[in-house]
Design a protein around this motif. Structure first.
Motif, PDB file in Angstrom:
ATOM      1  N   GLY A  61       0.842  -1.190   0.000  1.00  0.00           N
ATOM      2  CA  GLY A  61       0.000   0.000   0.000  1.00  0.00           C
ATOM      3  C   GLY A  61       0.875   1.237   0.000  1.00  0.00           C
ATOM      4  N   SER A  62       0.666   2.132   0.943  1.00  0.00           N
ATOM      5  CA  SER A  62       1.478   3.346   1.023  1.00  0.00           C
ATOM      6  C   SER A  62       2.546   3.248   2.111  1.00  0.00           C
ATOM      7  N   ASN A  63       2.777   2.053   2.630  1.00  0.00           N
ATOM      8  CA  ASN A  63       3.765   1.845   3.687  1.00  0.00           C
ATOM      9  C   ASN A  63       5.174   1.790   3.079  1.00  0.00           C
ATOM     10  N   THR A  64       5.936   2.861   3.258  1.00  0.00           N
ATOM     11  CA  THR A  64       7.271   2.975   2.665  1.00  0.00           C
ATOM     12  C   THR A  64       8.226   1.900   3.167  1.00  0.00           C
ATOM     13  N   ALA A  65       8.187   1.598   4.438  1.00  0.00           N
ATOM     14  CA  ALA A  65       9.071   0.571   5.001  1.00  0.00           C
ATOM     15  C   ALA A  65       8.774  -0.793   4.383  1.00  0.00           C
ATOM     16  N   MET A  66       7.491  -1.110   4.211  1.00  0.00           N
ATOM     17  CA  MET A  66       7.116  -2.386   3.612  1.00  0.00           C
ATOM     18  C   MET A  66       7.530  -2.428   2.140  1.00  0.00           C
ATOM     19  N   LEU A  67       7.400  -1.320   1.450  1.00  0.00           N
ATOM     20  CA  LEU A  67       7.813  -1.241   0.052  1.00  0.00           C
ATOM     21  C   LEU A  67       9.304  -1.535  -0.085  1.00  0.00           C
ATOM     22  N   LYS A  68      10.117  -0.939   0.793  1.00  0.00           N
ATOM     23  CA  LYS A  68      11.564  -1.187   0.759  1.00  0.00           C
ATOM     24  C   LYS A  68      11.874  -2.646   1.056  1.00  0.00           C
ATOM     25  N   ARG A  69      11.149  -3.225   1.994  1.00  0.00           N
ATOM     26  CA  ARG A  69      11.359  -4.637   2.355  1.00  0.00           C
ATOM     27  C   ARG A  69      11.005  -5.550   1.189  1.00  0.00           C
ATOM     28  N   ILE A  70       9.899  -5.268   0.514  1.00  0.00           N
ATOM     29  CA  ILE A  70       9.490  -6.066  -0.652  1.00  0.00           C
ATOM     30  C   ILE A  70      10.546  -5.961  -1.745  1.00  0.00           C
ATOM     31  N   LEU A  71      11.019  -4.767  -2.023  1.00  0.00           N
ATOM     32  CA  LEU A  71      12.045  -4.565  -3.046  1.00  0.00           C
ATOM     33  C   LEU A  71      13.292  -5.384  -2.739  1.00  0.00           C
ATOM     34  N   THR A  72      13.750  -5.300  -1.497  1.00  0.00           N
ATOM     35  CA  THR A  72      14.942  -6.046  -1.085  1.00  0.00           C
ATOM     36  C   THR A  72      14.730  -7.551  -1.187  1.00  0.00           C
ATOM     37  N   ASP A  73      13.621  -8.031  -0.645  1.00  0.00           N
ATOM     38  CA  ASP A  73      13.348  -9.474  -0.645  1.00  0.00           C
ATOM     39  C   ASP A  73      13.195 -10.031  -2.056  1.00  0.00           C
ATOM     40  N   VAL A  74      12.479  -9.321  -2.910  1.00  0.00           N
ATOM     41  CA  VAL A  74      12.277  -9.787  -4.284  1.00  0.00           C
ATOM     42  C   VAL A  74      13.597  -9.796  -5.032  1.00  0.00           C
TER      43      VAL A  74
END
Length: 92
Positions: A61-74
């Motif tokens: 969604g709009s959660n910046t921390a989660m977005l960064k985590r998804i980017l790193t994990d993927v």
């Protein structure tokens, strides 16, 4: 960079996830739900950015921390698949 599943990989979607068999190395594995989702997005699209974008939309969604985590994990997961010869990465 474009991604494509190696010609040496036989795979299928099962109830447990995506099952992969590398015909040259004999490596067999079944991906969990998250790994299977990434695999299917790579199979459908062939680019890192749309995979990350799709997963970010679904989970961050709009959660910046989660977005960064998804980017790193993927990125780490795709890089591991490339290293293991299951996915090939080519300059576009």
């Amino acid at each position: 960079m474009s991604l494509r599943i190696s010609d040496a990989v036989v795979w299928q979607e099962t109830a447990e996830g995506v099952s992969l068999y590398h015909t040259e190395t004999g490596d067999f594995r079944t991906l969990n739900e998250s790994g299977s989702r990434i695999w299917m997005l790579v199979a459908d699209n062939g680019e890192r950015e749309p995979v990350v974008s799709e997963l970010s939309g679904e989970f961050a969604g709009s959660n910046t921390a989660m977005l960064k985590r998804i980017l790193t994990d993927v990125d780490e997961f795709i890089s591991a698949l490339v290293k293991d010869g299951l996915i090939e990465e080519h300059l576009s």
